[in-house]
Design an enzyme around this catalytic site. Structure first.
Site, PDB file in Angstrom:
ATOM      1  CG  HIS A 140       7.973  11.422   9.833  1.00 45.75           C
ATOM      2  ND1 HIS A 140       7.865  11.029   8.534  1.00 45.75           N
ATOM      3  CD2 HIS A 140       9.225  11.087  10.233  1.00 45.75           C
ATOM      4  CE1 HIS A 140       9.024  10.481   8.144  1.00 45.75           C
ATOM      5  NE2 HIS A 140       9.863  10.512   9.159  1.00 45.75           N
TER       6      HIS A 140
ATOM      7  CG  HIS B 286      -2.590 -39.015  17.084  1.00 48.84           C
ATOM      8  ND1 HIS B 286      -3.925 -38.722  17.038  1.00 48.84           N
ATOM      9  CD2 HIS B 286      -1.949 -37.952  16.524  1.00 48.84           C
ATOM     10  CE1 HIS B 286      -4.096 -37.524  16.497  1.00 48.84           C
ATOM     11  NE2 HIS B 286      -2.902 -37.036  16.177  1.00 48.84           N
TER      12      HIS B 286
ATOM     13  CD  GLU C  25      -1.216 -34.851  23.695  1.00 50.68           C
ATOM     14  OE1 GLU C  25      -1.755 -34.933  22.586  1.00 50.68           O
ATOM     15  OE2 GLU C  25      -0.364 -33.998  24.002  1.00 50.68           O
TER      16      GLU C  25
ATOM     17  CG  ASN D  44      -5.786   7.037   6.150  1.00 53.72           C
ATOM     18  OD1 ASN D  44      -6.042   5.838   6.300  1.00 53.72           O
ATOM     19  ND2 ASN D  44      -6.413   7.791   5.279  1.00 53.72           N
TER      20      ASN D  44
ATOM     21  CD  GLN E 140     -11.585   2.863  -0.259  1.00 54.22           C
ATOM     22  OE1 GLN E 140     -11.653   2.763   0.973  1.00 54.22           O
ATOM     23  NE2 GLN E 140     -11.609   4.038  -0.853  1.00 54.22           N
TER      24      GLN E 140
ATOM     25  CB  SER F 279       7.159   8.430  12.792  1.00 51.76           C
ATOM     26  OG  SER F 279       8.355   7.848  12.400  1.00 51.76           O
TER      27      SER F 279
ATOM     28  CG  ASP G 176      13.324   8.175   7.557  1.00 50.07           C
ATOM     29  OD1 ASP G 176      13.195   7.165   8.265  1.00 50.07           O
ATOM     30  OD2 ASP G 176      12.890   9.291   7.880  1.00 50.07           O
TER      31      ASP G 176
ATOM     32  CD  GLN H 120      11.128  10.158  12.946  1.00 50.10           C
ATOM     33  OE1 GLN H 120      12.063  10.356  12.180  1.00 50.10           O
ATOM     34  NE2 GLN H 120      10.156   9.321  12.678  1.00 50.10           N
TER      35      GLN H 120
ATOM     36  CE1 TYR I 249      -3.837   2.200   0.116  1.00 49.35           C
ATOM     37  CE2 TYR I 249      -2.484   3.462   1.632  1.00 49.35           C
ATOM     38  CZ  TYR I 249      -3.580   3.366   0.803  1.00 49.35           C
ATOM     39  OH  TYR I 249      -4.415   4.439   0.631  1.00 49.35           O
TER      40      TYR I 249
ATOM     41  CD  GLU J 211       9.300   4.362  13.404  1.00 49.32           C
ATOM     42  OE1 GLU J 211       8.929   5.445  13.914  1.00 49.32           O
ATOM     43  OE2 GLU J 211       8.984   4.012  12.252  1.00 49.32           O
ATOM     44  CG  HIS J 212      13.539   5.992  13.641  1.00 49.59           C
ATOM     45  ND1 HIS J 212      12.250   6.489  13.562  1.00 49.59           N
ATOM     46  CD2 HIS J 212      13.765   5.370  12.468  1.00 49.59           C
ATOM     47  CE1 HIS J 212      11.732   6.182  12.377  1.00 49.59           C
ATOM     48  NE2 HIS J 212      12.618   5.500  11.699  1.00 49.59           N
TER      49      HIS J 212
HETATM   50 ZN   LIG Z   1      11.982   9.986   9.487  1.00 50.19          ZN
END
Ligand SMILES: [Zn+2]
Length: 425
Positions: free
Chosen positions: A253, A410, A405, A204, A181, A228, A351, A250, A124, A317-318
């Site tokens: 973003h 089995h 069991e 989003n 969608q 982020s 990035d 950052q 995406y 994250e970073h």
């Molecule tokens: Zn960045």
């Protein structure tokens, strides 16, 4: 940016909690969108595209001619930059190939684990004002390196030619459909959009919610995505100008981004805050950055080790280590998506172009997730083969466990074979 002094009684996991938003309305409307696309396919996609993008679309797939002509709409300098970034991403991800494993666990009992690529993956790519070339490269190049046979890109109309150009480099088929969608279309397939084996890519709130919902229905996704984040650990060797620029990179973003600065040095904190105030004024995205800075922190600690402790709790994250000899601390880092070592390693490098993947765990998920890598485009299959000697060796063990069991069939499957072998001898 809120400045605080570390005291051992501060509960950092509470203080640095990510601004999470839970919106039941989004959940319900995404549920409806998924159901419509699943049942009505393309006709639902047409209606939803008309409703959300205001565009009538007859044919979702971008034809080859349009993709080919995107070549002429991208400047030479940008093309050269894309080429370098793609090459670095390709080099780093190619080196991540792993070998299959085969082990005889007992005499006559052989077990094997092999890696198989995902045949068709969906990427995406969000629309909007800025064309996210880097998303196409960060997901498309590793998919190609892994050997995925088909790459499906969904992106909202109208599609930017730069995106089309990047898609042509990774050999992706492009479909002009966006939002929840698009995720539903890739998850379940429609008359024109093929069903994929795994869905990757940012988006989003609607896209993220749709990814979460289809993943609950069994279609795997790359990573649960959130806003982020960046955490910078700076000692007295750090350069405030650089640190400020990194924090702002950052913060720009999104308004919901979060940045954290931790330092053992008061003057570094003060100079960095001054620099932020200077640099932010020249940013076209100043208002977004300022908003992000409101829920951001500068923390004064006693030592770099203490800073790393807090960072491990936060699981950024970073993470930038703007310290002298950052490699000294490498083994202490327990939770982080991607780490940037030293004063000349900006987060922007990761990035775009150094070669590491920028699709990384946010919202503290770095505690249990890693970022996208070559293996994200593969799955494993195990094989086993047992010889007559092997089943005699292992048989009683299986029978014992199966009986415990109370799964008699089995046990029988093993006993019958063992009996046949003992009758033969
Ligand atoms: Zn960045």
């Amino acid at each position: 940016m809120v400045t605080i002094t570390d005291k051992t009684n501060i509960n950092y996991s509470e203080l640095l909690k990510r601004p999470v938003e839970y919106n039941p309305e989004i959940r319900v409307s995404v549920q409806e969108i998924i159901e419509k696309v699943r049942v009505q396919g393309d006709s639902a996609l047409r209606l939803l595209t008309k409703k959300f993008d205001g565009i009538d679309i007859d044919r979702f797939e971008v034809d080859e001619q349009t993709i080919a002509s995107s070549q002429n709409q991208v400047g030479e300098n940008l093309k050269a930059a894309i080429e370098i970034a793609a090459r670095n991403i390709e080099r780093f991800h190619s080196a991540q190939k792993v070998s299959d494993v085969e082990v005889a666990t007992m005499p006559g009992v052989s077990c094997k684990l092999v890696y198989r690529l995902l045949e068709r993956v969906g990427l995406y790519v969000p629309g909007g004002t800025a064309p996210l070339i880097s998303t196409v490269l960060m997901l498309g190049v590793p998919a190609k390196v892994a050997g995925c046979k088909e790459l499906i890109v969904c992106t909202p109309p109208p599609v930017n030619p730069i995106i089309l150009y990047a898609c042509s480099l990774v050999g992706a088929k492009v479909f002009t459909v966006g939002g929840a969608q698009a995720i539903a279309a890739m998850a379940f397939g429609t008359e024109t959009i093929p069903r994929v084996d795994k869905i990757f890519g940012p988006g989003n709130n609607y896209v993220t919610e749709a990814k979460m919902q289809v993943s609950a229905m069994g279609i795997p996704i790359d990573i649960p995505a959130g806003p982020s984040e960046l955490l910078v650990i700076a000692d007295e060797s750090a350069i405030p100008q650089f640190v400020a620029a990194d924090l702002l990179s950052q913060a720009e973003h999104g308004a919901d981004s979060q940045v954290v600065l931790i330092s053992n040095c008061n003057s570094i904190i003060n100079e960095t805050l001054d620099e932020i105030n200077k640099q932010v004024k020249n940013l076209p995205r100043m208002n977004i950055a300022l908003k992000a800075l409101e829920n951001s922190y500068a923390i004064k600690v006693e030592t770099v080790e203490r800073a790393i402790e807090i960072s491990n709790t936060y699981a950024p994250e970073h993470l930038i280590l703007a310290v002298a000899s950052p490699e000294k601390y490498e083994t202490m880092i327990k939770n982080a998506g991607s780490v940037f070592m030293g004063n000349y390693t900006p987060e922007s490098a990761g990035d775009y172009a150094s070669g590491t993947n920028h699709t990384l765990p946010t919202s503290g998920f770095a505690r249990s997730w890693g970022g996208v890598n070559l293996l994200s485009f593969t799955k494993t299959i195990t094989y086993q083969s047992i010889t007559p000697e092997g089943i005699q060796e292992l048989g009683n063990c299986i029978v014992e466990l199966a009986n415990a069991e109370r799964l008699t069939a089995h046990a029988n499957a093993v006993k019958l074979r063992m009996e046949k072998l003992s009758n033969q001898s």
